[in-house]
Scaffold this active site. Sequence first.
Site, PDB file in Angstrom:
ATOM      1  N   ASP A  45       0.801  -1.229   0.000  1.00  0.00           N
ATOM      2  CA  ASP A  45       0.000   0.000   0.000  1.00  0.00           C
ATOM      3  C   ASP A  45       0.838   1.286   0.000  1.00  0.00           C
ATOM      4  O   ASP A  45       0.349   2.342  -0.370  1.00  0.00           O
ATOM      5  CB  ASP A  45      -0.938   0.018   1.221  1.00  0.00           C
ATOM      6  CG  ASP A  45      -0.191  -0.181   2.543  1.00  0.00           C
ATOM      7  OD1 ASP A  45       1.043  -0.318   2.523  1.00  0.00           O
ATOM      8  OD2 ASP A  45      -0.850  -0.210   3.610  1.00  0.00           O
ATOM      9  N   HIS A  46       2.093   1.200   0.385  1.00  0.00           N
ATOM     10  CA  HIS A  46       2.890   2.419   0.517  1.00  0.00           C
ATOM     11  C   HIS A  46       3.559   2.848  -0.791  1.00  0.00           C
ATOM     12  O   HIS A  46       3.422   3.974  -1.227  1.00  0.00           O
ATOM     13  CB  HIS A  46       3.978   2.224   1.584  1.00  0.00           C
ATOM     14  CG  HIS A  46       3.495   2.405   2.987  1.00  0.00           C
ATOM     15  ND1 HIS A  46       2.550   1.586   3.558  1.00  0.00           N
ATOM     16  CD2 HIS A  46       3.838   3.299   3.941  1.00  0.00           C
ATOM     17  CE1 HIS A  46       2.332   1.977   4.813  1.00  0.00           C
ATOM     18  NE2 HIS A  46       3.102   3.022   5.069  1.00  0.00           N
TER      19      HIS A  46
ATOM     20  N   ASP B 282       4.279  -1.206  11.307  1.00  0.00           N
ATOM     21  CA  ASP B 282       3.789   0.126  10.969  1.00  0.00           C
ATOM     22  C   ASP B 282       3.207   0.723  12.240  1.00  0.00           C
ATOM     23  O   ASP B 282       2.479   0.055  12.978  1.00  0.00           O
ATOM     24  CB  ASP B 282       2.712   0.053   9.883  1.00  0.00           C
ATOM     25  CG  ASP B 282       2.425   1.431   9.336  1.00  0.00           C
ATOM     26  OD1 ASP B 282       2.937   1.769   8.254  1.00  0.00           O
ATOM     27  OD2 ASP B 282       1.710   2.203  10.023  1.00  0.00           O
TER      28      ASP B 282
ATOM     29  N   ARG C 216      -0.201  12.807  10.156  1.00  0.00           N
ATOM     30  CA  ARG C 216       1.116  13.414  10.417  1.00  0.00           C
ATOM     31  C   ARG C 216       1.309  14.644   9.537  1.00  0.00           C
ATOM     32  O   ARG C 216       1.035  14.584   8.337  1.00  0.00           O
ATOM     33  CB  ARG C 216       2.235  12.411  10.124  1.00  0.00           C
ATOM     34  CG  ARG C 216       2.224  11.301  11.130  1.00  0.00           C
ATOM     35  CD  ARG C 216       3.375  10.340  11.001  1.00  0.00           C
ATOM     36  NE  ARG C 216       3.295   9.462  12.160  1.00  0.00           N
ATOM     37  CZ  ARG C 216       3.656   8.189  12.172  1.00  0.00           C
ATOM     38  NH1 ARG C 216       4.179   7.633  11.093  1.00  0.00           N
ATOM     39  NH2 ARG C 216       3.532   7.476  13.259  1.00  0.00           N
TER      40      ARG C 216
ATOM     41  N   SER D 241       7.246   7.133  12.790  1.00  0.00           N
ATOM     42  CA  SER D 241       7.132   5.837  12.120  1.00  0.00           C
ATOM     43  C   SER D 241       7.866   4.707  12.833  1.00  0.00           C
ATOM     44  O   SER D 241       8.768   4.930  13.636  1.00  0.00           O
ATOM     45  CB  SER D 241       7.669   6.013  10.708  1.00  0.00           C
ATOM     46  OG  SER D 241       8.225   4.839  10.216  1.00  0.00           O
TER      47      SER D 241
ATOM     48  N   ARG E  15       9.604   2.649  11.057  1.00  0.00           N
ATOM     49  CA  ARG E  15      10.623   2.203  10.081  1.00  0.00           C
ATOM     50  C   ARG E  15      11.957   1.962  10.763  1.00  0.00           C
ATOM     51  O   ARG E  15      12.523   2.853  11.399  1.00  0.00           O
ATOM     52  CB  ARG E  15      10.744   3.212   8.928  1.00  0.00           C
ATOM     53  CG  ARG E  15      11.323   4.556   9.286  1.00  0.00           C
ATOM     54  CD  ARG E  15      11.201   5.531   8.117  1.00  0.00           C
ATOM     55  NE  ARG E  15       9.808   5.920   7.935  1.00  0.00           N
ATOM     56  CZ  ARG E  15       9.387   7.166   7.732  1.00  0.00           C
ATOM     57  NH1 ARG E  15      10.249   8.159   7.625  1.00  0.00           N
ATOM     58  NH2 ARG E  15       8.107   7.431   7.607  1.00  0.00           N
TER      59      ARG E  15
HETATM   60  C1  MIC Z   1       4.275   6.369   8.208  1.00  0.00           C
HETATM   61  O1  MIC Z   1       3.114   6.726   8.311  1.00  0.00           O
HETATM   62  O2  MIC Z   1       5.232   7.098   8.512  1.00  0.00           O
HETATM   63  C2  MIC Z   1       4.550   4.998   7.692  1.00  0.00           C
HETATM   64  C3  MIC Z   1       5.141   5.159   6.353  1.00  0.00           C
HETATM   65  O3  MIC Z   1       3.354   4.283   7.542  1.00  0.00           O
HETATM   66  C4  MIC Z   1       5.471   4.315   8.682  1.00  0.00           C
HETATM   67  C5  MIC Z   1       6.079   3.080   8.204  1.00  0.00           C
HETATM   68  C6  MIC Z   1       7.177   3.309   7.251  1.00  0.00           C
HETATM   69  O4  MIC Z   1       7.999   4.193   7.430  1.00  0.00           O
HETATM   70  O5  MIC Z   1       7.226   2.537   6.292  1.00  0.00           O
HETATM   71  C7  MIC Z   1       4.870   4.044  10.052  1.00  0.00           C
HETATM   72  O6  MIC Z   1       3.994   4.766  10.445  1.00  0.00           O
HETATM   73  O7  MIC Z   1       5.330   3.161  10.769  1.00  0.00           O
HETATM   74 FE1  SF4 Z   2       0.011   4.771   5.140  1.00  0.00          FE
HETATM   75 FE2  SF4 Z   2       1.396   5.470   7.323  1.00  0.00          FE
HETATM   76 FE3  SF4 Z   2      -0.104   7.240   5.991  1.00  0.00          FE
HETATM   77 FE4  SF4 Z   2      -1.260   5.341   7.348  1.00  0.00          FE
HETATM   78  S1  SF4 Z   2       0.017   6.972   8.194  1.00  0.00           S
HETATM   79  S2  SF4 Z   2      -1.818   6.020   5.301  1.00  0.00           S
HETATM   80  S3  SF4 Z   2       0.108   3.627   7.049  1.00  0.00           S
HETATM   81  S4  SF4 Z   2       1.699   6.216   5.237  1.00  0.00           S
END
Ligand code: MIC
Ligand code: SF4
Length: 639
Positions: free
Chosen positions: A64-65, A119, A379, A533, A535
């Site tokens: 999905d990313h 995630d 975010r 995140s 990550r």
């Molecule tokens: C995000 O919202 O920052 C992400 C992308 O979903 C991350 C995961 C990632 O960095 O791949 C998260 O929230 O953990």
């Molecule tokens: Fe995707 Fe992270 Fe955004 Fe949720 S917050 S939509 S998991 S990138």
Amino acid sequence: MSQNIVQKIITSHLVAGRPIPGEEVAIRIDQTLTQDATGTMAYLQLEAMDIPRVRTELSVSYVDHNTLQNGFENADDHRFLQDIAAKYGIIFSRAGNGICHQVHLERFAAPGKTILGSDSHTPTAGGVGALGIGAGGLEVAVAMAGGPLYLIMPEVVRVNLKGKLPPWVSAKDVILEVLRRLSVKGGVGKIIEYGGEGVKTLSVPERATITNMGAELGATSSIFPSDEVTLAFLRSVGREKDWVELQPDPDANYSQVIEIDLSTLEPMVARPHSPDNVAKVREVGPIKVDQVAIGSCTNSSYTDLMRVAAILKGKVVHPDVSLVISPGSRQVFRMLAANGALADLIDAGARILECACGPCIGMGQAPPSGGVSVRTFNRNFQGRSGTADALVYLASPEVAAATALRGVLTDPRELGEAPVVTMPERFPVDDKMLIFPPADGTKVEVRRGPNIKPLPKAQPLAGRITAQVLLKLGDNITTDHISPAGAKYLPLRSNIPALAEHAFEGVDPTFASRAKKAGSGILVGGQNYGQGSSREHAALCPMYLGVKAVIAKSFARIHRSNLINFGILPLTFVDGNAYEQIEQEDILEIDLQDGFAAETLTVYNTTKGTSFQVRHDLTTRQQEIIRAGGLLNYTRERN
Ligand code: MIC
Ligand code: SF4
């Protein structure tokens, strides 16, 4: 003894430890989820564990990313993920099926289950009474291999909801109010449990919006009870059998109780550049807006988008606003198409994107220079949108839709009567984009693209760390600062050597080259270092560049675990003044000859000729992980 919901789930999954706040517990994990931006790392780590098949009740791998696919990199990642899923007995959710948390809520999350996801928004599942926890990919891999999750038993905070939301005020406003009160570090070391009379007025998707954005509080998780509303939801998605009732005992204890009267809330907005910079929309006033983005795992449910469609119906978006909409799942998208709401959105001039994270993670739709974007996401860290000087505001779908029409930030109450949207009794269930694994995956051949590089190895810890302070940072440094989000970087998520070149790029573009030249380094941070995140790239890239320790005033939970898991020492200042006295490029020396026997360690600043104390706060197990050079080595040593 009477228990709250969190204690009930933790004690029923307890493998080791006592569930006393502050003590380490190990809990059994029922379900795991990964997504493609963290999944390749998680599965490379699973492969290294040498087990034939996952040992969880259920594991799902979502794509999905990174669906932009500018080049071959992410397409290769997705093929790798699909093969791995078949090989190890994991359900594969194809690109286009939707955002992991939304799909997991619809199809798999169930009350009372523990769910570990690579995630940070895995707590979305708290909307149905599951205990969803975000973690680095390596911890998720350990859980897939049947290992427990170790965590410091959090305190449980009760948020008592009473009353009912007024028209035009929605679940997003509830969580923005919680963020306003508690801040982005207010939830660290805590799980937020919602309760009270107001709970029954909120649908499961609304509850999930609230638990989703609990991640922005730094909370370990957030959870709602499982009640009649949960049952109705599970029935509507054909999963009535997954329902169990889950309520706190009448005299359950909480470390803190917060009261929110839903009927007094108003439309809110989080201003740039932090989700806790919250104010009422009417107080911020009619600032001019260039872009409105509706979607993300926080706010792209069927009811969210139906409200947006009802607001936009028969009208056209303001000529200066670009409105983009990404439905949370294929199920939601399909329903909007079938009932005509999609046509209303298209008629109004909305640009329809695929069911994916999209602009939330900076995969396209960057706002113009200095532009203002109002987003229903979770975010608004600076630069995450893809435009460094853009100003991102977070708000509800109602505020977003009203704003798209007026071209200025708008309190939707100005639009007159609020649309009434009810939860459908039945959702059409269609699992065609889920690929279920074969009973025997041993013959599956895993195809790897050239961009999927082996994991760099962490080094076991030496008796002394002598290194330069490569960066001195302030408070609330996010994982986006450390390993940036966005279309330029996400294709490199499976290639640490290439991704590491961009570590801290937005903070100091010389960081990677300075780190490589120095050969090793220490980072100094303020409060809440590593928020955001899950990550693990935010630990892996610094590790690859030679970072041995991070000394900060405090850490975000997931990132601190990720540092330990990759052999980087997270240390906190005993005395805040010591932070003031360190300068970038100072040489620090940390003596580890005596291991971690004492609670504090001495750090010598050889440049300044001074010394100060730091705490390591490592459990015995974490000390062993650090000594082994990370969790993977540690796990291997024990198998
Ligand atoms: C995000 O919202 O920052 C992400 C992308 O979903 C991350 C995961 C990632 O960095 O791949 C998260 O929230 O953990
Ligand atoms: Fe995707 Fe992270 Fe955004 Fe949720 S917050 S939509 S998991 S990138």
